[in-house]
Design an enzyme around this catalytic site. Sequence first.
Site, PDB file in Angstrom:
ATOM      1  N   SER A 123      -6.710  -5.593  -6.248  1.00 43.31           N
ATOM      2  CA  SER A 123      -5.376  -6.108  -5.923  1.00 43.31           C
ATOM      3  C   SER A 123      -4.396  -4.989  -5.620  1.00 43.31           C
ATOM      4  O   SER A 123      -3.286  -5.254  -5.165  1.00 43.31           O
ATOM      5  CB  SER A 123      -4.836  -6.948  -7.089  1.00 43.31           C
ATOM      6  N   HIS A 144      -9.517  -9.773  -1.192  1.00 44.53           N
ATOM      7  CA  HIS A 144      -8.717  -9.993  -2.392  1.00 44.53           C
ATOM      8  C   HIS A 144      -8.457 -11.482  -2.606  1.00 44.53           C
ATOM      9  O   HIS A 144      -7.652 -12.099  -1.905  1.00 44.53           O
ATOM     10  CB  HIS A 144      -7.388  -9.235  -2.284  1.00 44.53           C
ATOM     11  N   GLU A 156      -6.740 -12.147   0.917  1.00 39.77           N
ATOM     12  CA  GLU A 156      -6.247 -11.036   1.727  1.00 39.77           C
ATOM     13  C   GLU A 156      -7.452 -10.220   2.202  1.00 39.77           C
ATOM     14  O   GLU A 156      -8.198  -9.683   1.381  1.00 39.77           O
ATOM     15  CB  GLU A 156      -5.306 -10.143   0.918  1.00 39.77           C
ATOM     16  N   ASN A 194       1.444  -8.572  -3.401  1.00 43.28           N
ATOM     17  CA  ASN A 194       1.983  -7.794  -4.514  1.00 43.28           C
ATOM     18  C   ASN A 194       3.119  -6.879  -4.095  1.00 43.28           C
ATOM     19  O   ASN A 194       3.896  -6.423  -4.934  1.00 43.28           O
ATOM     20  CB  ASN A 194       0.867  -6.984  -5.186  1.00 43.28           C
TER      21      ASN A 194
END
Length: 505
Positions: A123, A144, A156, A194
């Site tokens: 991540s 991800h 992702e 993130n």
Amino acid sequence: MAALASNVQVAVIGAGAMGAGIAQVAAQAGHPVKLYDNRPGAAAQAVTGIDRQLARLVDKGKLLAAERETINARLCPVDTLEALADAGLVIEAIVENLQVKQALFSQLETLCAADCILASNTSSLSITSLAAGLERPQHVVGMHFFNPAPLMALVEVVSGLATDPAVAACIYATAQAWGKQPVHARSTPGFIVNRVARPFYAESLRLLQEGAADCASLDALMRDSGGFRMGAFELTDLIGHDVNYAVTCSVFDAFYGDFRFQPSLVQKELVDAGHLGRKTGQGFYRYAEGVERPQPAELHSSACAEACVVEGNLGVMQPLVERLRQSGIAVTQRAGSGLIQVGDATLALSDGRLASQRAREDGLRNLVLLDLALDYSSATRIAISWSADTSDSARDQAVALLQRAGLKVTGVADLPGLVVLRTVAMLANEAADAVLQGVGSAADIDLAMRAGVNYPCGPLAWAANIGIAHTLRVLDNLQCSYGESRYRPSLLLRRCEAKGGTLHD
């Protein structure tokens, strides 16, 4: 490029919650799956756990019993890495440690076929760094998933500097074939989600630190006005403050201390105290049995509000006019600059300035500022702030008008941008910078935030709805108020505003 054929062997390394979830997704999509973990018995235990999950789906009528048996037959726990040699795709979901993952990939290169794709569920770690030093770095890609993998739609697909575009395209198509919603991302700190999500936490934490309102009120505003499923404080309590704080620190460090990602001292204090949220029984809220959840603050008014005057077009707030009419308010429309007059009070959507500053600069008496709502026709709560010279009676008239429209009203301190507006503006700003820097497309970034963290609207689409010019004005005013680079507007927003285009062009 086409997706991997369903008969291609998939291997998953790491039998924790994420690894087991990925194995379940691949098996449900029709692949034979081998699951490996270096802890003795962990892979077999994970396969048993997957079967329990499938059994629940059968009980709920979402899966046939025969399908459960077929999926289980595709899952095979193994005890050695050598058993993964026939895999066409290996997905690692092990500890977030660069050196450990690099060593694993180096070992897999010697075991697996030359065309095997090596994918990382990381991540936060650089895909470029993970692939560095390998003989075939072009076959390394990020894949991800979001937790829990069987339920969350987003994947992702992250390309490092050496990743072969055909490999990324194959993994993208494979994720689609597995029923997921993939997005392409370039390997930069935080990838898409993130990175872009940092302001969601950061702005609420800052508002709390500056005394805007209490946790329960700020969370309620993000839910009831902003349309988010959870506010920042209840969400970080759920995630765990150690985890959330560590991600923020990681992104902050990776961007060489850029203050857009500055960690919060408020959250650090919780981490230092061991108050990590739900898992420790205390974070921003207490979770002991019998402890009542604090309620959001709410303003009440007994003033009479039977009529109002709407001056000009209210922009994104325009649906509020029809809501007022449907509530029995007599609405008079006339030319103006986007204001509502009720009694002695003047109501306006915040533009990022302090209420007292705007009242002085624009010559507005008894000014009450309204926060952003996802949908003013259905929101159940709204935040307001007011200028220092606003009388109590004028404020009560504004509250009475909003109450007549069925809105709960929460007052917050006179801080720039209120709550939802400044958060959404900052989310859009970070998303715009990610587009500008080639991290992902505008469409993929909006999709990632909806599918990965359940945002009610993609931040770039939301900015377009507010208006690029107004979003930019809010950011400019926030930067002027704080004098910090944290609030500097993205060049992409300025470019779009200057040419009159959209962020999705």
